[in-house]
Design a protein around this motif. Structure first.
Motif, short mmCIF file in Angstrom:
data_model
loop_
_atom_site.label_atom_id
_atom_site.label_comp_id
_atom_site.label_asym_id
_atom_site.label_seq_id
_atom_site.Cartn_x
_atom_site.Cartn_y
_atom_site.Cartn_z
N ALA A 88 -7.28 23.96 4.55
CA ALA A 88 -8.49 24.51 3.86
C ALA A 88 -8.76 22.94 3.37
N ALA A 89 -10.29 23.51 2.65
CA ALA A 89 -10.51 22.16 2.85
C ALA A 89 -10.90 21.27 1.67
N SER A 90 -9.91 22.43 0.65
CA SER A 90 -9.48 21.86 -0.52
C SER A 90 -7.82 20.96 -0.07
N GLU A 91 -7.58 21.15 0.98
CA GLU A 91 -6.07 20.59 1.39
C GLU A 91 -6.04 19.74 2.11
N LEU A 92 -7.71 19.45 2.81
CA LEU A 92 -8.15 18.04 3.05
C LEU A 92 -7.58 16.92 1.62
N PRO A 93 -7.64 15.77 1.91
CA PRO A 93 -7.88 14.41 0.95
C PRO A 93 -9.43 14.08 1.50
N ASP A 94 -9.55 13.29 0.06
CA ASP A 94 -10.77 13.29 -0.28
C ASP A 94 -10.70 11.37 0.51
N THR A 95 -11.99 11.22 0.50
CA THR A 95 -12.11 9.47 0.95
C THR A 95 -11.45 8.62 -0.03
N THR A 96 -11.62 9.18 -1.17
CA THR A 96 -10.93 7.47 -1.81
C THR A 96 -9.39 7.55 -1.58
N ASP A 97 -9.32 9.21 -1.80
CA ASP A 97 -7.34 9.19 -1.49
C ASP A 97 -6.81 8.54 0.03
N VAL A 98 -7.88 8.80 0.50
CA VAL A 98 -7.22 8.24 1.82
C VAL A 98 -7.60 6.60 1.55
N MET A 99 -8.16 6.51 0.87
CA MET A 99 -8.49 4.88 1.35
C MET A 99 -7.55 4.08 0.11
N ILE A 100 -7.34 4.58 -0.65
CA ILE A 100 -6.16 4.69 -1.97
C ILE A 100 -4.86 4.20 -0.41
N ALA A 101 -4.55 5.25 -0.07
CA ALA A 101 -3.22 5.73 1.25
C ALA A 101 -2.75 4.20 2.12
N ARG A 102 -4.64 4.10 2.54
CA ARG A 102 -4.23 3.21 3.75
C ARG A 102 -3.75 2.15 2.70
N GLU A 103 -4.79 1.69 1.38
CA GLU A 103 -4.97 0.38 1.51
C GLU A 103 -3.72 -0.09 0.39
N ARG A 104 -2.85 1.18 0.45
CA ARG A 104 -1.33 1.01 0.30
C ARG A 104 -0.88 0.56 1.18
N LEU A 105 -0.59 0.97 1.88
CA LEU A 105 0.37 1.40 3.60
C LEU A 105 -0.42 -0.09 3.95
N ALA A 106 -0.88 -1.45 3.86
CA ALA A 106 -1.03 -2.41 4.28
C ALA A 106 -0.83 -3.16 3.41
N HIS A 107 -0.18 -2.87 2.11
CA HIS A 107 0.72 -4.03 1.30
C HIS A 107 1.81 -4.02 1.07
N VAL A 108 2.49 -1.96 1.90
CA VAL A 108 3.67 -2.00 2.39
C VAL A 108 4.29 -2.93 3.54
N GLN A 109 3.11 -3.14 3.88
CA GLN A 109 3.37 -3.25 5.41
C GLN A 109 3.29 -5.47 5.57
N ALA A 110 2.38 -5.49 4.47
CA ALA A 110 2.50 -7.02 3.99
C ALA A 110 3.85 -7.41 3.15
N ALA A 111 4.05 -6.52 2.71
CA ALA A 111 5.18 -6.46 1.75
C ALA A 111 7.21 -6.89 3.22
N ILE A 112 6.59 -6.06 3.92
CA ILE A 112 7.68 -5.63 4.90
C ILE A 112 7.57 -6.87 5.45
N ALA A 113 6.24 -7.46 6.25
CA ALA A 113 6.51 -8.50 6.76
C ALA A 113 6.83 -9.63 6.42
N ALA A 114 6.65 -9.87 4.52
CA ALA A 114 7.20 -11.55 3.93
C ALA A 114 8.17 -11.58 3.40
N MET A 115 9.35 -10.18 4.47
CA MET A 115 10.48 -10.25 3.38
C MET A 115 11.64 -11.05 4.49
N PRO A 116 12.58 -11.68 3.63
CA PRO A 116 13.55 -12.14 4.76
C PRO A 116 13.84 -11.59 6.10
#
Length: 182
Positions: A88-116
């Motif tokens: 339903a439309a109420s179950e879909l994430p809003d634009t802000t949530d999508v942007m935050i999730a993408r930003e968090r994913l980018a930080h996780v990917q960067a953290a993994i790339a920086a690991m030994p």
């Protein structure tokens, strides 16, 4: 009976076939569709001798009507199930949530790339490939306790990267303190 003979019987019985199909399907348009389909089947299929051509035509028309009703019923079930699975439309994430999730994913990917390398490899094998820690230890040629430590370090790095990310996104600074408002 030859092909031209069955077609002649079809033309002779067409109005009766149409009435039968309208009664079965409840729609003159669908009845016409089935009559057209029946004509095409009779025209394109070589037939052997038919002792009762009218009965044969009525049976074919009835079978086509049954097939049409079954197809419609399955289509309705399939479409209803499809609609039920759609969020339903109420179950879909809003634009802000999508942007935050993408930003968090980018930080996780960067953290993994920086690991030994060993730490990142153990993390990928465990979290992304779903391998058990014992298998990871065997493949990497290290002890199970070292794999556990590598994973703990990886989790800590990702957690710390997430906190750094969240700290940058905290509430905006206050322009006035509580004392200024009174």
């Amino acid at each position: 009976m030859s092909e031209s003979g069955i077609l002649a019987v079809y033309l002779q019985e067409r109005s009766k076939l149409a009435r039968l199909l309208v009664a079965r399907l409840g729609s003159a348009e669908e009845a016409e569709d089935i009559l057209q389909e029946l004509w095409l089947k009779l025209n394109g299929t070589p037939l052997g001798p038919i002792s009762e051509p009218a009965a044969y035509l009525f049976r074919m028309a009835n079978n086509l009507a049954i097939d049409r009703r079954r197809s419609a019923a399955w289509r309705a079930v399939r479409e209803a199930e499809w609609v039920e699975t759609q969020p339903a439309a109420s179950e879909l994430p809003d634009t802000t949530d999508v942007m935050i999730a993408r930003e968090r994913l980018a930080h996780v990917q960067a953290a993994i790339a920086a690991m030994p390398e060993r730490e990142a490899r153990a993390f990928r094998m465990f979290r992304l490939e779903g391998k058990p820690q014992k298998v990871i230890a065997a493949e990497m040629g290290v002890s199970l306790s070292l794999v556990e430590k590598l994973l703990q370090n990886a989790y800590r790095r990702i957690h710390d990267a997430g906190r750094e990310n969240d700290a940058g996104r905290r509430a905006p600074p206050r322009l006035f303190s509580k004392e200024d408002r009174t």
